[in-house]
Write an enzyme that holds these catalytic residues in place. Structure first.
Site, PDB file in Angstrom:
ATOM      1  N   ASP A 170       0.854  -1.184   0.000  1.00 14.98           N
ATOM      2  CA  ASP A 170       0.000   0.000   0.000  1.00 14.98           C
ATOM      3  C   ASP A 170       0.884   1.226   0.000  1.00 14.98           C
ATOM      4  O   ASP A 170       2.006   1.202   0.524  1.00 14.98           O
ATOM      5  CB  ASP A 170      -0.920   0.017   1.227  1.00 14.98           C
ATOM      6  CG  ASP A 170      -2.037  -1.021   1.133  1.00 14.98           C
ATOM      7  OD1 ASP A 170      -2.445  -1.358   0.004  1.00 14.98           O
ATOM      8  OD2 ASP A 170      -2.513  -1.468   2.184  1.00 14.98           O
ATOM      9  N   ASP A 222      -6.889  -1.146  -4.826  1.00  8.68           N
ATOM     10  CA  ASP A 222      -7.964  -0.786  -3.902  1.00  8.68           C
ATOM     11  C   ASP A 222      -8.887   0.261  -4.519  1.00  8.68           C
ATOM     12  O   ASP A 222     -10.112   0.204  -4.346  1.00  8.68           O
ATOM     13  CB  ASP A 222      -7.396  -0.250  -2.590  1.00  8.68           C
ATOM     14  CG  ASP A 222      -6.572  -1.271  -1.832  1.00  8.68           C
ATOM     15  OD1 ASP A 222      -6.766  -2.487  -2.046  1.00  8.68           O
ATOM     16  OD2 ASP A 222      -5.733  -0.859  -1.012  1.00  8.68           O
TER      17      ASP A 222
END
Length: 159
Positions: free
Chosen positions: A113, A129
């Protein structure tokens, strides 16, 4: 065959994996780099869980589930279960996001991330995402606006 939507999914996977590679190669774990000052920072985070780090001790389960979801989405897309362009687009976005994060889980044991909102306390997220969220919202809109009409065309009943 909904080839454009499979190409969209492949483009999402390529962009997702490319950004993740650049982040892992150029930003130290936990380091913050200003991306859009006051709006967005780049931060390298290893996420072993799902959304909001849920199930972080069960990466193997998340890997299995995300692989199964990717296969199901590909089948739904190929069979044109949602024939309207908005349904196909939603499935293409969801498929690209699912495969992007599946690759990380399978090869690395975590999801990379990197996008951290600078103006609000929100979990760090990635390109996959974003595709999943946009695809999920679009799927909800599609179901609300078009599913009743699609069901009538197929002769089914929908309340």
């Amino acid at each position: 065959m909904p080839i454009p939507f499979f190409l969209l999914a492949a483009l999402i996977v390529a962009a997702d994996q490319g950004v993740k590679y650049l982040v892992r190669a150029n930003i130290a774990l936990g380091q913050h780099v200003s991306f859009l000052p006051g709006v967005m920072d780049l931060t390298f985070v290893k996420n072993t869980g799902a959304a909001f780090s849920m199930l972080e001790e069960h990466t193997w389960l998340l890997t299995l589930l995300s692989g199964m979801v990717a296969v199901i989405l590909a089948v739904l897309l190929a069979r044109r279960i949602l024939p309207h362009w908005s349904g196909q687009l939603a499935l293409g976005l969801l498929l690209g996001g699912a495969v992007g994060n599946f690759i990380d889980r399978l090869l690395l044991g975590y999801v990379t991330d990197m996008f951290a909102a600078a103006f609000v306390n929100f979990p760090v997220f990635n390109v996959a995402d974003i595709a999943v969220v946009v695809g999920g919202v679009l799927l909800c809109v599609h179901v609300i606006l078009f599913m009743k009409d699609e069901d009538k065309k197929e002769g089914g009943t929908c309340s």
